[in-house]
Design an enzyme around this catalytic site. Structure first.
Site, short mmCIF file in Angstrom:
data_model
loop_
_atom_site.label_atom_id
_atom_site.label_comp_id
_atom_site.label_asym_id
_atom_site.label_seq_id
_atom_site.Cartn_x
_atom_site.Cartn_y
_atom_site.Cartn_z
N ALA A 137 6.29 -3.66 2.47
CA ALA A 137 6.93 -3.19 0.93
C ALA A 137 6.87 -1.71 0.97
O ALA A 137 6.51 -1.13 1.70
CB ALA A 137 5.95 -3.77 -0.18
N GLY A 148 4.59 -6.90 4.38
CA GLY A 148 5.68 -7.69 3.92
C GLY A 148 6.73 -8.01 4.76
O GLY A 148 7.66 -9.09 4.68
N GLU A 174 5.61 -10.72 6.71
CA GLU A 174 5.60 -12.11 5.77
C GLU A 174 6.89 -12.59 5.45
O GLU A 174 6.77 -13.83 5.63
CB GLU A 174 4.90 -11.61 4.43
N GLU A 225 -1.95 -3.84 6.16
CA GLU A 225 -2.35 -3.25 4.59
C GLU A 225 -3.66 -2.57 4.33
O GLU A 225 -3.85 -1.98 3.53
CB GLU A 225 -2.27 -4.71 3.42
N1 DAK Z 1 7.28 2.22 2.63
C1 DAK Z 1 7.71 3.13 2.38
N2 DAK Z 1 8.37 4.20 3.47
C2 DAK Z 1 8.18 3.93 4.55
C3 DAK Z 1 7.14 2.71 5.09
C4 DAK Z 1 6.90 1.74 4.06
N3 DAK Z 1 6.24 0.44 4.27
N4 DAK Z 1 7.22 2.47 6.45
C5 DAK Z 1 7.86 3.67 7.01
N5 DAK Z 1 8.24 4.46 5.98
C6 DAK Z 1 9.13 5.83 5.98
C7 DAK Z 1 8.18 6.87 6.46
O1 DAK Z 1 7.51 7.16 5.26
C8 DAK Z 1 9.30 7.93 6.99
O2 DAK Z 1 9.92 8.27 5.88
P1 DAK Z 1 10.16 9.86 5.75
O3 DAK Z 1 8.72 10.62 6.08
O4 DAK Z 1 11.00 10.24 6.85
O5 DAK Z 1 10.90 10.08 4.41
C9 DAK Z 1 10.15 6.67 7.75
O6 DAK Z 1 10.14 5.39 7.09
C10 DAK Z 1 9.84 6.69 9.20
O7 DAK Z 1 8.52 6.33 9.34
P2 DAK Z 1 7.40 6.93 10.37
O8 DAK Z 1 7.72 8.80 10.40
O9 DAK Z 1 6.06 6.84 9.95
O10 DAK Z 1 7.66 6.38 11.67
P3 DAK Z 1 6.68 6.18 12.69
O11 DAK Z 1 7.62 5.62 13.97
O12 DAK Z 1 5.94 7.27 13.01
O13 DAK Z 1 5.80 5.11 12.44
C11 DAK Z 1 5.26 3.07 11.12
C12 DAK Z 1 6.34 3.77 12.04
C13 DAK Z 1 5.85 1.57 11.03
C14 DAK Z 1 4.07 2.67 12.16
C15 DAK Z 1 4.97 3.64 9.85
O14 DAK Z 1 5.90 4.11 9.35
C16 DAK Z 1 3.71 2.79 9.13
O15 DAK Z 1 2.68 2.75 9.36
N6 DAK Z 1 4.39 2.36 8.17
C17 DAK Z 1 3.54 1.69 7.04
C18 DAK Z 1 3.43 0.30 7.65
C19 DAK Z 1 2.48 -0.54 6.45
O16 DAK Z 1 1.51 -0.14 5.98
N7 DAK Z 1 3.17 -1.69 5.95
C20 DAK Z 1 2.47 -2.29 4.95
C21 DAK Z 1 3.01 -1.85 3.66
S1 DAK Z 1 2.04 -2.96 2.25
C22 DAK Z 1 3.97 -8.74 -2.67
C23 DAK Z 1 4.85 -8.83 -1.75
C24 DAK Z 1 4.51 -7.85 -0.62
C25 DAK Z 1 3.82 -7.21 -0.14
C26 DAK Z 1 2.70 -7.35 -1.20
C27 DAK Z 1 2.65 -7.97 -2.57
N8 DAK Z 1 3.95 -9.68 -3.75
C28 DAK Z 1 4.99 -10.76 -3.82
C29 DAK Z 1 2.83 -9.74 -4.77
C30 DAK Z 1 3.50 -6.42 0.75
C31 DAK Z 1 2.73 -5.21 0.98
C32 DAK Z 1 2.99 -4.21 2.16
O17 DAK Z 1 3.93 -4.67 2.98
#
Ligand code: DAK
Length: 256
Positions: free
Chosen positions: A65, A109, A112, A132
């Protein structure tokens, strides 16, 4: 129909949806989820389409997300507005089969959404995870439940508690994905697999999806009873008569 954050195309009788926010690794913003739900609803209703493929880029299926979009949200607003629930569920609510074709990151997400699809084809580069915990929260779109059912408690606990990623080989070994294919072949393989499904009897494909999903919702004896009743009902379809006659006559079936 054109969209800003996804691409939706037809390949014969297969619908292909490509998540398309390359700058953020296909982070699942509310706009993207709305567009995805809308496109899936259309494809599910389109009589020409027999199966769908959902994919991302070669770097990311989806990195979760959109954290930037949701970081300032507060409870109880999230609870009162049932934060982003309905449209996320559309992936799981489609009646037609959906294949997730995953290359690169499928995180949070993203993982998921892939698990809401009916099966996952993984490119060698695919990496799955529920990270998360690293941003102080926990799965919210079914990850704790679907991952546990797919790979068991021990693996699911470890993945969710540490946030570590699982590569494609491990994912295949533990049953999260059905097959691994070379990255370069992923989309073609997924579309061909979907075309194969779309060429079968439509009632049979919808029924198979329904009865397998029943296995997750009920006891073994009730599930078997449901399957048997549905099997008996197959004798009411023209496709049963055609399929069995074609076998006996040693020809290809022509399903209606
Ligand atoms: N959100 C926003 N931006 C993101 C992102 C994300 N999840 N993942 C990556 N980006 C953006 C980065 O901020 C960066 O943007 P800039 O800085 O260039 O502006 C760009 O994408 C490239 O990312 P990185 O520079 O970080 O790239 P790397 O290769 O170094 O790292 C990575 C890749 C995938 C390991 C890293 O980006 C990362 O850890 N990303 C976050 C992963 C994460 O934590 N995902 C879980 C998010 S929480 C629900 C439904 C869904 C959900 C909850 C409730 N309901 C129906 C109630 C879901 C929740 C989640 O998914």
């Amino acid at each position: 129909m054109t969209y800003d954050t996804i691409k939706a195309e037809l390949h014969g009788n297969v619908g292909l949806i490509t998540l398309n926010r390359p700058d953020s690794l296909n982070a699942l913003s509310s706009q993207l989820i709305s567009e995805l739900a809308e496109a899936l609803k259309r494809m599910d209703k389109n009589k020409e389409i027999g199966a769908m493929v959902l994919t991302g880029s070669d770097k990311a299926f989806a990195a979760g997300a959109d954290i930037k979009e949701m970081q300032d949200k507060k409870w109880p607003e999230t609870f009162n507005e049932d934060f982003i629930t309905d449209e996320w569920e559309q992936v799981a609510n489609c009646r037609k089969p959906i294949i997730a074709a995953v290359a690169g990151f499928a995180l949070g997400g993203g993982c998921e959404i892939a698990m809401m699809c009916d099966f996952i084809l993984a490119a060698e580069s695919a990496k799955f995870g529920q990270p998360e915990i690293k941003i102080g929260v926990w799965p919210g779109a079914g990850g704790s439940q679907r991952l546990t059912r797919l790979v068991g408690k021990s693996k699911s606990m470890e993945m969710c508690l540490t946030g570590r990623m699982m590569g494609s080989e491990e994912a295949e070994r533990v049953g999260l994905v059905s097959r691994i294919v070379p990255d370069a072949d992923l989309i073609e393989d997924a579309i061909n697999t979907a075309k194969q499904i779309a060429s079968m009897s439509r009632p049979a494909t919808l029924m198979i999806k329904d009865i397998i999903n029943r296995a997750y919702e009920t006891t073994l004896s009730e599930g078997i009873r449901y399957e048997r009743r549905m099997f008996q009902a197959s004798f009411g379809t023209p496709d049963q008569r055609e399929g069995m006659a074609a076998f006996v006559e040693k020809r290809k079936p022509k399903f209606s």
